[in-house]
Design an enzyme around this catalytic site. Sequence first.
Site, PDB file in Angstrom:
ATOM      1  N   LYS A  27      39.095 -78.997  -7.183  1.00 34.64           N
ATOM      2  CA  LYS A  27      38.680 -77.863  -8.028  1.00 34.64           C
ATOM      3  C   LYS A  27      39.728 -76.752  -8.112  1.00 34.64           C
ATOM      4  CE  LYS A  27      33.768 -78.736  -7.553  1.00 34.64           C
ATOM      5  NZ  LYS A  27      32.451 -78.248  -7.154  1.00 34.64           N
ATOM      6  N   ASP A  38      29.198 -74.627 -11.735  1.00 30.57           N
ATOM      7  CA  ASP A  38      28.422 -74.825 -10.499  1.00 30.57           C
ATOM      8  C   ASP A  38      27.392 -73.715 -10.268  1.00 30.57           C
ATOM      9  OD1 ASP A  38      29.452 -77.243  -9.639  1.00 30.57           O
ATOM     10  OD2 ASP A  38      31.036 -76.340  -8.427  1.00 30.57           O
TER      11      ASP A  38
HETATM   12  P1  NDP Z   1      34.641 -77.052   1.207  1.00 25.78           P
HETATM   13  O1  NDP Z   1      35.360 -78.085   2.004  1.00 25.78           O
HETATM   14  O2  NDP Z   1      35.418 -76.211   0.258  1.00 25.78           O
HETATM   15  O3  NDP Z   1      33.938 -76.019   2.235  1.00 25.78           O
HETATM   16  C1  NDP Z   1      33.219 -76.484   3.330  1.00 25.78           C
HETATM   17  C2  NDP Z   1      32.477 -75.347   4.018  1.00 25.78           C
HETATM   18  O4  NDP Z   1      31.577 -75.933   4.962  1.00 25.78           O
HETATM   19  C3  NDP Z   1      33.357 -74.373   4.789  1.00 25.78           C
HETATM   20  O5  NDP Z   1      32.795 -73.081   4.695  1.00 25.78           O
HETATM   21  C4  NDP Z   1      33.245 -74.888   6.226  1.00 25.78           C
HETATM   22  O6  NDP Z   1      33.389 -73.896   7.211  1.00 25.78           O
HETATM   23  C5  NDP Z   1      31.825 -75.362   6.250  1.00 25.78           C
HETATM   24  N1  NDP Z   1      31.550 -76.411   7.244  1.00 25.78           N
HETATM   25  C6  NDP Z   1      31.966 -77.691   7.241  1.00 25.78           C
HETATM   26  N2  NDP Z   1      31.468 -78.352   8.304  1.00 25.78           N
HETATM   27  C7  NDP Z   1      30.714 -77.482   8.990  1.00 25.78           C
HETATM   28  C8  NDP Z   1      29.944 -77.559  10.174  1.00 25.78           C
HETATM   29  N3  NDP Z   1      29.832 -78.698  10.874  1.00 25.78           N
HETATM   30  N4  NDP Z   1      29.269 -76.469  10.595  1.00 25.78           N
HETATM   31  C9  NDP Z   1      29.366 -75.311   9.895  1.00 25.78           C
HETATM   32  N5  NDP Z   1      30.094 -75.166   8.780  1.00 25.78           N
HETATM   33  C10 NDP Z   1      30.756 -76.227   8.326  1.00 25.78           C
HETATM   34  O7  NDP Z   1      33.454 -77.813   0.499  1.00 25.78           O
HETATM   35  P2  NDP Z   1      32.718 -77.392  -0.861  1.00 25.78           P
HETATM   36  O8  NDP Z   1      32.468 -75.937  -0.774  1.00 25.78           O
HETATM   37  O9  NDP Z   1      33.457 -77.911  -2.032  1.00 25.78           O
HETATM   38  O10 NDP Z   1      31.347 -78.230  -0.793  1.00 25.78           O
HETATM   39  C11 NDP Z   1      30.295 -77.834   0.086  1.00 25.78           C
HETATM   40  C12 NDP Z   1      29.070 -78.679  -0.172  1.00 25.78           C
HETATM   41  O11 NDP Z   1      28.504 -78.400  -1.441  1.00 25.78           O
HETATM   42  C13 NDP Z   1      29.313 -80.191  -0.149  1.00 25.78           C
HETATM   43  O12 NDP Z   1      28.230 -80.778   0.547  1.00 25.78           O
HETATM   44  C14 NDP Z   1      29.279 -80.575  -1.609  1.00 25.78           C
HETATM   45  O13 NDP Z   1      28.883 -81.913  -1.800  1.00 25.78           O
HETATM   46  C15 NDP Z   1      28.213 -79.611  -2.111  1.00 25.78           C
HETATM   47  N6  NDP Z   1      28.247 -79.353  -3.563  1.00 25.78           N
HETATM   48  C16 NDP Z   1      27.149 -79.685  -4.309  1.00 25.78           C
HETATM   49  C17 NDP Z   1      27.119 -79.441  -5.656  1.00 25.78           C
HETATM   50  C18 NDP Z   1      25.883 -79.797  -6.435  1.00 25.78           C
HETATM   51  O14 NDP Z   1      25.950 -79.827  -7.673  1.00 25.78           O
HETATM   52  N7  NDP Z   1      24.757 -80.027  -5.796  1.00 25.78           N
HETATM   53  C19 NDP Z   1      28.239 -78.821  -6.372  1.00 25.78           C
HETATM   54  C20 NDP Z   1      29.339 -78.472  -5.497  1.00 25.78           C
HETATM   55  C21 NDP Z   1      29.333 -78.753  -4.147  1.00 25.78           C
HETATM   56  P3  NDP Z   1      34.839 -73.363   7.730  1.00 25.78           P
HETATM   57  O15 NDP Z   1      35.334 -72.446   6.651  1.00 25.78           O
HETATM   58  O16 NDP Z   1      34.491 -72.645   8.974  1.00 25.78           O
HETATM   59  O17 NDP Z   1      35.690 -74.573   7.925  1.00 25.78           O
END
Ligand code: NDP
Length: 284
Positions: free
Chosen positions: A68, A105
Amino acid sequence: MNSIDRYAVIGSGIGHSRSPQIHALFAKATRQAMEYGLLDAPPVAFQTVVRKFFREGGRGLNVTVPHKQAALRLADTHTPRAQRAGAVNTLASAANGKLLGDNTDGAGLVRDLTVNLDCTLRGARVLLLGAGGAARGVIAPLLEAGVASLSVCNRHGVRAKKLAQEFADLGPVTAVPADDSTAAGRAHIRDDAGYDVIVNATSASLRGELPQIPAYAVGTQTLAYDLAYGERDTVFMHWARSAGAARAVMGLGMLVEQAAESFLLWRGVRPDTAPVLAALRSPT
Ligand code: NDP
């Protein structure tokens, strides 16, 4: 040259994407002559694959993890909401041969919450878990929907702070710690009532994990919304129900609604999402 307008979703490891099915149903219902495929590309190939797709006459792409931000850089022009989100999930070929980048989104989430789930966002106290790409995309639309407060909570707290600062000009958004060690987060909720809405925008659910969540976050009126979606309820949904939340739902509705926004941009017609959501939910 293919006479049918071509669209696709591009991502990495997206073999199970439901977007082709969703757009096929939209096209059928709105009688649009188009085809929608799937482009699996690693980050290193993203730009080449996208340029080739449009050079060969492709009309639009949905962009998903992890491309993205790369799509934001690749687009020639951006809609204000894509600019604000700092991420692009929809690319469209414009008449002048330029590439337009949009982000649907946040609109998808707000529409699923307010229309499909009948949730009132105006005046609501909202907790947003996560500070990644998805979280970035939903902050402005949630603030525009008139929430009373938006608390951003992330594993690495510094990222939540940065996000809150970046969007502070749009409304009442602040960062809160993930643990209960301070009263900072409690300031945003009514006593013991929890948040009205908790949005899990972390990717923890994809690995069957639960992000750290302040214990005071859930009340009996709380709607817990996981952006992740799948065959089964997520760990976050199970946790929310056992903590006493009124409702726990997954992000399938958001997926369909953001797709409908992309479809509108490309085809100038907004498909009816309810039958598509029902079809996706019905067992095959
Ligand atoms: P990113 O990789 O950009 O961000 C991931 C985030 O999750 C970060 O804030 C990270 O924290 C946090 N994180 C990951 N693992 C853990 C954990 N075990 N415990 C706590 N925090 C955690 O991912 P995206 O933002 O692109 O996507 C996030 C979710 O949203 C995904 O599941 C994706 O599939 C979903 N999504 C769904 C959509 C829909 O249409 N339903 C559209 C877009 C996304 P840190 O910064 O501390 O590493």
